[in-house]
Structure formats: C-alpha cells, structure tokens
Design a protein around this motif. Sequence first.
Motif, PDB file in Angstrom:
ATOM      1  N   ASN A  12       0.865  -1.180   0.000  1.00 50.26           N
ATOM      2  CA  ASN A  12       0.000   0.000   0.000  1.00 50.26           C
ATOM      3  C   ASN A  12       0.900   1.228   0.000  1.00 50.26           C
ATOM      4  OD1 ASN A  12      -1.663  -2.222   1.464  1.00 50.26           O
ATOM      5  ND2 ASN A  12      -3.179  -0.726   0.827  1.00 50.26           N
ATOM      6  N   ALA A  15       1.528   7.352   1.409  1.00 55.89           N
ATOM      7  CA  ALA A  15       0.862   8.653   1.546  1.00 55.89           C
ATOM      8  C   ALA A  15      -0.652   8.534   1.527  1.00 55.89           C
ATOM      9  CB  ALA A  15       1.328   9.603   0.437  1.00 55.89           C
ATOM     10  N   ASP A  16      -1.193   7.608   0.738  1.00 60.52           N
ATOM     11  CA  ASP A  16      -2.654   7.528   0.654  1.00 60.52           C
ATOM     12  C   ASP A  16      -3.216   6.126   0.847  1.00 60.52           C
ATOM     13  OD1 ASP A  16      -1.993   6.314  -1.712  1.00 60.52           O
ATOM     14  OD2 ASP A  16      -2.949   7.785  -3.018  1.00 60.52           O
ATOM     15  N   GLY A  17      -2.331   5.137   1.053  1.00 60.25           N
ATOM     16  CA  GLY A  17      -2.808   3.794   1.350  1.00 60.25           C
ATOM     17  C   GLY A  17      -3.266   2.993   0.147  1.00 60.25           C
ATOM     18  N   ARG A  18      -3.221   3.573  -1.053  1.00 57.73           N
ATOM     19  CA  ARG A  18      -3.756   2.872  -2.216  1.00 57.73           C
ATOM     20  C   ARG A  18      -2.891   1.661  -2.573  1.00 57.73           C
ATOM     21  NH1 ARG A  18      -7.524   5.594  -0.863  1.00 57.73           N
ATOM     22  NH2 ARG A  18      -8.707   6.987  -2.209  1.00 57.73           N
ATOM     23  N   VAL A  19      -3.564   0.631  -3.137  1.00 57.49           N
ATOM     24  CA  VAL A  19      -2.904  -0.626  -3.488  1.00 57.49           C
ATOM     25  C   VAL A  19      -2.005  -0.415  -4.699  1.00 57.49           C
ATOM     26  CG1 VAL A  19      -3.294  -3.002  -4.293  1.00 57.49           C
ATOM     27  CG2 VAL A  19      -4.830  -1.973  -2.581  1.00 57.49           C
ATOM     28  N   ASN A  92     -23.492   0.066  -4.416  1.00 58.05           N
ATOM     29  CA  ASN A  92     -24.214   1.193  -3.829  1.00 58.05           C
ATOM     30  C   ASN A  92     -23.335   2.344  -3.369  1.00 58.05           C
ATOM     31  OD1 ASN A  92     -26.624   0.112  -4.384  1.00 58.05           O
ATOM     32  ND2 ASN A  92     -27.479   0.519  -2.372  1.00 58.05           N
ATOM     33  N   SER A  93     -23.298   2.578  -2.054  1.00 60.50           N
ATOM     34  CA  SER A  93     -22.648   3.791  -1.583  1.00 60.50           C
ATOM     35  C   SER A  93     -21.143   3.774  -1.813  1.00 60.50           C
ATOM     36  CB  SER A  93     -22.950   4.009  -0.106  1.00 60.50           C
ATOM     37  OG  SER A  93     -22.888   2.807   0.583  1.00 60.50           O
ATOM     38  N   PRO A  99     -15.971  12.671  -5.694  1.00 66.47           N
ATOM     39  CA  PRO A  99     -15.376  13.940  -6.047  1.00 66.47           C
ATOM     40  C   PRO A  99     -13.872  13.842  -6.224  1.00 66.47           C
ATOM     41  CG  PRO A  99     -15.810  13.882  -3.700  1.00 66.47           C
ATOM     42  CD  PRO A  99     -16.226  12.564  -4.258  1.00 66.47           C
TER      43      PRO A  99
ATOM     44  N   HIS B  50      -7.863  -1.395   0.953  1.00 70.73           N
ATOM     45  CA  HIS B  50      -7.743  -0.494  -0.197  1.00 70.73           C
ATOM     46  C   HIS B  50      -7.123   0.838   0.158  1.00 70.73           C
ATOM     47  CE1 HIS B  50     -10.653  -3.244  -1.896  1.00 70.73           C
ATOM     48  NE2 HIS B  50     -11.448  -2.999  -0.886  1.00 70.73           N
ATOM     49  N   SER B  51      -7.075   1.138   1.434  1.00 73.12           N
ATOM     50  CA  SER B  51      -6.775   2.507   1.823  1.00 73.12           C
ATOM     51  C   SER B  51      -6.591   2.562   3.335  1.00 73.12           C
ATOM     52  CB  SER B  51      -7.967   3.381   1.414  1.00 73.12           C
ATOM     53  OG  SER B  51      -7.719   4.717   1.778  1.00 73.12           O
ATOM     54  N   TYR B  52      -6.339   3.766   3.837  1.00 77.65           N
ATOM     55  CA  TYR B  52      -6.423   3.971   5.267  1.00 77.65           C
ATOM     56  C   TYR B  52      -7.896   4.032   5.661  1.00 77.65           C
ATOM     57  CZ  TYR B  52      -1.452   4.970   5.228  1.00 77.65           C
ATOM     58  OH  TYR B  52      -0.095   4.866   5.087  1.00 77.65           O
ATOM     59  N   ARG B  76     -17.343  14.208   1.887  1.00 75.54           N
ATOM     60  CA  ARG B  76     -17.334  14.696   0.504  1.00 75.54           C
ATOM     61  C   ARG B  76     -15.941  15.159   0.088  1.00 75.54           C
ATOM     62  NH1 ARG B  76     -21.676  18.133   0.897  1.00 75.54           N
ATOM     63  NH2 ARG B  76     -23.179  16.569   0.245  1.00 75.54           N
ATOM     64  N   ASP B  79     -13.223  11.832   1.447  1.00 77.42           N
ATOM     65  CA  ASP B  79     -13.547  10.435   1.205  1.00 77.42           C
ATOM     66  C   ASP B  79     -14.277  10.364  -0.127  1.00 77.42           C
ATOM     67  OD1 ASP B  79     -15.059   7.694   1.745  1.00 77.42           O
ATOM     68  OD2 ASP B  79     -13.536   7.862   3.307  1.00 77.42           O
ATOM     69  N   LYS B  80     -15.052   9.278  -0.334  1.00 73.93           N
ATOM     70  CA  LYS B  80     -15.758   9.160  -1.608  1.00 73.93           C
ATOM     71  C   LYS B  80     -17.215   9.586  -1.474  1.00 73.93           C
ATOM     72  CE  LYS B  80     -12.809   5.712  -3.668  1.00 73.93           C
ATOM     73  NZ  LYS B  80     -12.773   4.625  -4.655  1.00 73.93           N
ATOM     74  N   GLY B  81     -17.463  10.533  -0.582  1.00 77.48           N
ATOM     75  CA  GLY B  81     -18.815  11.070  -0.487  1.00 77.48           C
ATOM     76  C   GLY B  81     -19.737  10.275   0.415  1.00 77.48           C
ATOM     77  N   TYR B  82     -19.165   9.503   1.331  1.00 75.28           N
ATOM     78  CA  TYR B  82     -20.024   8.816   2.294  1.00 75.28           C
ATOM     79  C   TYR B  82     -19.236   8.464   3.549  1.00 75.28           C
ATOM     80  CZ  TYR B  82     -17.979   4.276   0.964  1.00 75.28           C
ATOM     81  OH  TYR B  82     -17.133   3.244   0.731  1.00 75.28           O
ATOM     82  N   TRP B  95     -11.868   5.693   2.963  1.00 74.66           N
ATOM     83  CA  TRP B  95     -10.972   6.039   1.863  1.00 74.66           C
ATOM     84  C   TRP B  95     -10.088   7.259   2.104  1.00 74.66           C
ATOM     85  CZ3 TRP B  95     -10.867   2.521  -2.040  1.00 74.66           C
ATOM     86  CH2 TRP B  95     -11.952   1.653  -2.150  1.00 74.66           C
ATOM     87  N   ALA B  97      -6.815   9.593   2.665  1.00 77.64           N
ATOM     88  CA  ALA B  97      -5.365   9.511   2.479  1.00 77.64           C
ATOM     89  C   ALA B  97      -4.690   9.933   3.780  1.00 77.64           C
ATOM     90  CB  ALA B  97      -4.921  10.419   1.343  1.00 77.64           C
ATOM     91  N   ASP B 100      -4.065  13.543   4.321  1.00 77.34           N
ATOM     92  CA  ASP B 100      -5.211  14.406   4.632  1.00 77.34           C
ATOM     93  C   ASP B 100      -5.698  14.281   6.075  1.00 77.34           C
ATOM     94  OD1 ASP B 100      -5.374  15.430   2.046  1.00 77.34           O
ATOM     95  OD2 ASP B 100      -6.698  13.820   1.362  1.00 77.34           O
ATOM     96  N   GLY B 346     -28.710  -2.106   0.006  1.00 77.31           N
ATOM     97  CA  GLY B 346     -27.710  -1.113   0.403  1.00 77.31           C
ATOM     98  C   GLY B 346     -26.630  -1.733   1.285  1.00 77.31           C
ATOM     99  N   VAL B 347     -25.707  -0.879   1.728  1.00 79.86           N
ATOM    100  CA  VAL B 347     -24.633  -1.318   2.619  1.00 79.86           C
ATOM    101  C   VAL B 347     -25.023  -0.938   4.046  1.00 79.86           C
ATOM    102  CG1 VAL B 347     -22.210  -1.055   3.222  1.00 79.86           C
ATOM    103  CG2 VAL B 347     -22.901  -1.015   0.818  1.00 79.86           C
ATOM    104  N   ASP B 350     -24.040   2.506   5.966  1.00 77.49           N
ATOM    105  CA  ASP B 350     -23.509   3.565   5.103  1.00 77.49           C
ATOM    106  C   ASP B 350     -24.514   4.710   4.968  1.00 77.49           C
ATOM    107  OD1 ASP B 350     -21.158   2.279   4.594  1.00 77.49           O
ATOM    108  OD2 ASP B 350     -21.426   2.147   2.423  1.00 77.49           O
ATOM    109  N   TYR B 420     -13.578  -4.667   2.841  1.00 80.64           N
ATOM    110  CA  TYR B 420     -12.726  -3.564   3.305  1.00 80.64           C
ATOM    111  C   TYR B 420     -11.617  -3.995   4.268  1.00 80.64           C
ATOM    112  CZ  TYR B 420     -16.299  -0.409   1.491  1.00 80.64           C
ATOM    113  OH  TYR B 420     -17.158   0.258   0.667  1.00 80.64           O
TER     114      TYR B 420
END
Lengths: 102, 552
Positions: A12, A15-19, A92-93, A99, B50-52, B76, B79-82, B95, B97, B100, B346-347, B350, B420
């Motif tokens: 990972n 800086a951002d944890g991405r794979v 879903n979410s 963004p 996938h991430s922190y 928003r 993260d990815k808006g949720y 999600w 970083a 951040d 749904g999840v 979330d 996750y």
Amino acid sequence: MPKPVLRVVTANRLADGRVVFLAGAGWTRAIGAASLLSDPQAEAAALARAEADAAADRVVDVYAVEVVREAAEIVPVRLRERIRLTGPTAGNSVAPSAPRAS
Amino acid sequence: MYRYDEFDRAFVAERVAQFRDQVARRLAGEISEEQFKPLRLQNGVYLQLHSYMLRIAIPYGTLSSRQMRALAGIGRRFDKGYGHFTTRQNLQYHWPALVDVPDILAALAEVEMHCIQTSGNCIRNVTADHFAGVAADEICDPRPYAEILRQWSSLHPEFLFLPRKFKVAVTGAPSDRAALRFHDIGYEVKRDASGALGFAVFVGGGMGRTPMIARKLRDFLPEADLLAYTEAILRVYNLHGRRDNKYKARLKILVHEAGPEAIREEIEAEFAAIREGVLRLPDEEVRRIAAYFAPPAYARRPARSAAFEAALAADPAFARWAKNNVAPHKVAGHAIATISLKPVGGVPGDATADQMETVADLAERYSFGEIRVSHEQNLVLPHVARDDLPALHRALADAGLATANAGLATDIVACPGLDYCTLANARSIPIAQRIAGRLADAARQQAVGPLKIRISGCINACGHHHAGHIGILGVDRKGEEFYQITLGGSGAEDAAIGEIVGRGFSGEEVVGAVEAIVDTYVAKRAGPSESFLAAYRRLGPAPFKEALYGAA
C-alpha cells in the motif's frame, strides 16, 4: 492443465494507502503492468527491492501475491487479493458521485 | 448536549497538532512505520485493504446537526462522499489519504469531535442506549455518566496501555438497547429502595473469538462511587490481565479464568482503598454535567395527534414506517424516530454525504438539532412531535431514508467484512444484501415480526453475530468463503450467545439456509406473539436442524 501460478509483489502506498504493485520502473496501480515473477529467485529479488522501498518510506505492508493469467488479464488467486485489486464488491454507496480520483 | 470546556478543547487541539507533526515526520522518513503505527492507531487511523480507514468517536452515540454536517463535509472532501456508521456508535471513513488525516482531525476538532482512543489497548468510546434521555421506560438518562467516564478515561495515563482494548457501555432503562452484557463493563443506571441513583455493575462480557456474557458484580453501586469503582476494575485488570497472549488478554478471560468471586474480592478490596479519595463524585459535579443533557424545551402537546392518526389511516407506507421505526417517548405528544440505514440492497450503516446533510436538516427542523447513532447501525431522531411524523416521513422518503424495517429481518447488522477489512476471512455486506433481498417483501417481513440477523466476516465479531437471533460468521475454508450459522443469541437484557446449529454453508447456500430458518420459526411458533428467541428456547435447535440438514 492447471494454469501456472505466478507472483507479483504488492504493497500500500504510504501517503494515501492505495494498493500498488511492483513493476520494473517502480510501483504501479495497474496489475497488468506489474513484474510477473515465475521463480523463487526473482521473487526474492523483487521482495528485496520492495522492502527497500518500504524502508525508504514509499510503501507499507509489502508481500507477494499469487496470480494467474486469464486471457489478457492478470488475476490474483485469492479472493482477498481480487478485492484489493478491484475494490469492494458490495456496490451502492461505494460508487457515489466520487469527487476525488483514487 | 455536552459542549467542550477549555480542557477538552485544549487537549484535542494539542493532539491534532501532535499528529500533524507525526504524519509530516513519517512522510519525510524521519520515523519508521514500526514507530508510526502505534501513533496512528492512537488517532484512529488503520490501514485497510484499499486505503487507510479513520474511525471517529461519537461519544455515547449523540451528535448535533452541526456535527453531522461536518461529517458529511469531510466525507465529501476527503472520502468518496459517504461514511459508515458502526456497531460501536462510531463513524468510519474508508478512503482517506494519510496526508489528509491531520486536516480531517482539525475539521473534526472544530465541531468538538476527535478520533482519540478509537483504537489501541485503551478505554474506547463509551457507548450508551441510543434512546437515552427519551425512552418511555427509562429510569434516568445514562449519558451524564457516560460523559463523566469519557472525561475520566480520556488520556488517563494509567490506562493507555492496557493488556487489550476495553469497552464500557451505560444504559438507564431495564430494556437493554446497548448490549450492556457484552461489554468489559456495563453500567445500568437504577434507583435503590430509597430512590437514590446508582448502578447495577456487569463485568467481563465480550464478543470476539471467546464470547462471554458479563457477570453482575454489584446489584447497586451508589452514584458517587462510579469512578472509584471503575478505576478499581481497571486496576485489577491492568495488573492481572494477560499480556502474553492477545487472544486471552481481555477482561472476560481474566474473569473466566480467575472466577467472578475472586475478581469481585480483588475489585472490592481496591475499591475500599480508594473509595473515599479524589475519585468520589461530588453531587454538584454530576448535576453540572447532567445539565448539559437536560431535555429540550418540548411544547406541551396532547398525547394523541390528529395529524399522525390521519396519516396512519391514509398512507400505508407511513403506517408501516410508524409501526416499525417509531418508538414511544417519555414526553406526551412526542416520539422517537429511527432512520434505517438498511435499504434493501444497500450497505448496512452507510450514509452518503447528502443523506447526512438531510438528516442534519431534519434533526434541526424536527428534533431540536439532535441525532443519535445506534449500535445497530441506524440513526435516530430522538425528539419528534407526533404531529410532525408525517412530514418527517415524507422528507426521509425523498432522501431514500424511509426504509420501514427497524428491528425486522432486513434490518441486518453487518461488519465491513472482506470488502474492506484486513482481518476479515469472508464478505459480510453482500450476504446481508442478498438475505435482505430474499426477505424484502414488506408483508412477509411484518408477518415474521422482530428478528435480529447479525453478520461478521471474522471471529472478531464486529457484526455482533454472537448476539444475533440468527448469527452468521464468515470463515475461510480452503480459500472459499464459508458461513457458520448460530441461533438464539441476544444482546438484550436476556443476553445469550448464539449456538452453532450445524455445519456451515457456502456463500451461495447461506441465503437459502437463513430463509429456511425464518420459515421454520414462522411455521413452528405458538403464534405471531411468540418471538424468535422464545420459540427457539422452547423448541430447541432440532426443528431448525431438520429444516437445514434433513431428518437425522
């Protein structure tokens, strides 16, 4: 004939944890661009390079992942690694109006 | 609601500055991952698949509209808006970083929130009944005590390096809506024969790989002794809890191995030594904290609402929502509204940033700006006038938040699982989605009645499967996802650990297996009023085994 199992080295990004996956020129987000390791010597050398990058604070959690070739794709053998590669399967979410590019 | 004082504000600001510096030094390579990991965990930052992941404490599950809006904004922007509401009344971003996180912590501090002690071997966020202060059956609002415990346990130097994590829950009603008996310490606020306030004390409960129901150590602990007794418990645990094996390090194992009587004696001896010391709670301080939780200025309203009853008669969707998602309030003419975060498909848990903002707006309009997070991964508006329920329902429906399933079969609790989590062995969320899809028919759900289905993707049991009427545990069997089913668990006042019904099921089979269990319950129950638990306790596992595996 079972498909031959190859390996790629993953981590990972710090800086951002991405794979990311280890490639010839460094780390890549695309597994298709990763170095495919077919023998223990190549794997040991790749892991050593990756660990050096971890020590240099570029990545964290370095390890090797089993993969197979399926058509033109490189696919991890284990479900956990397939999910790490393609993201949550739950819908879903997890896919809203994102963004931020990941 | 509680507002930070100068001490709270100063220590949170100090921690944000410290962590900003720690992240900068980590990114510059001045400290190693090994050195940094405990620092990031102490600030709620995990590394997931996938991430922190950043876990934010929502003390005793209470937050304001302003705080909810800030959470939406962070979701928003960073993260990815949720965001994801958890079984510990926390919120997780999946999600963010690392770069951040200091800015996120600063944004949280602006609305009096933080991530301190949301990870690590310390006293975690104190949880409480999500209907605290408003439930019709409540003796006393437990949140002032949760807040006192929060202040005492925050950065408490003696208890920052415990053998393992430590979880405290507080309720103020005989109905246990906080899974009290599955916590290291559970305090149930009650009154003694003279009317004085105090607590029943439950110690040594927990889920995880070794689930245990807490033992009652005291039937009544006087209010003034809350902190001294808690400190005595923590001291005994800190001294004797195992540090050689993380799987045997929780208080529940100590209580089990030493025996509740021996532990009680040690705790009582320590308590006797410190009882009259600095931790004795002054009455005026309890009242000062309690004043923050004073009820809002409810308008005087008749118990019956014509608007509510007209909507019940006119709108079947509203009637269904009112039946399942509206609970009795202690003040006449008011109600508690549960906002389900379990839409079918749904999840679980979330909420999108837009939904969080909608909830913040609706709380401002209809609930004195106050929101609760339940450990069942739903949101609650605690102060709604019955007259306003139809308008609230319409607004929730417009935002996709009017799922009328609170407490029903599709109100499924599920951990993030293998989608996750680095600890997970199997996925939870897709199983929850498919079971909910199978049982979605509204009339059928209503006919089945209250049912708690709980899913965890590994033995750590974040999805509370041990406490599910139907519990599902994901395991890895030779590289395949595989699911064990337990029956008869309960996280309520009749707490019980679910029993494994038999051999497990593949991800394909498990949905049908759950449906077979539900159908068996409906077919064999004495009547619609016999709950799943009552039926299971009367019938035993045999009819369920037969439905799943055929006659023996």
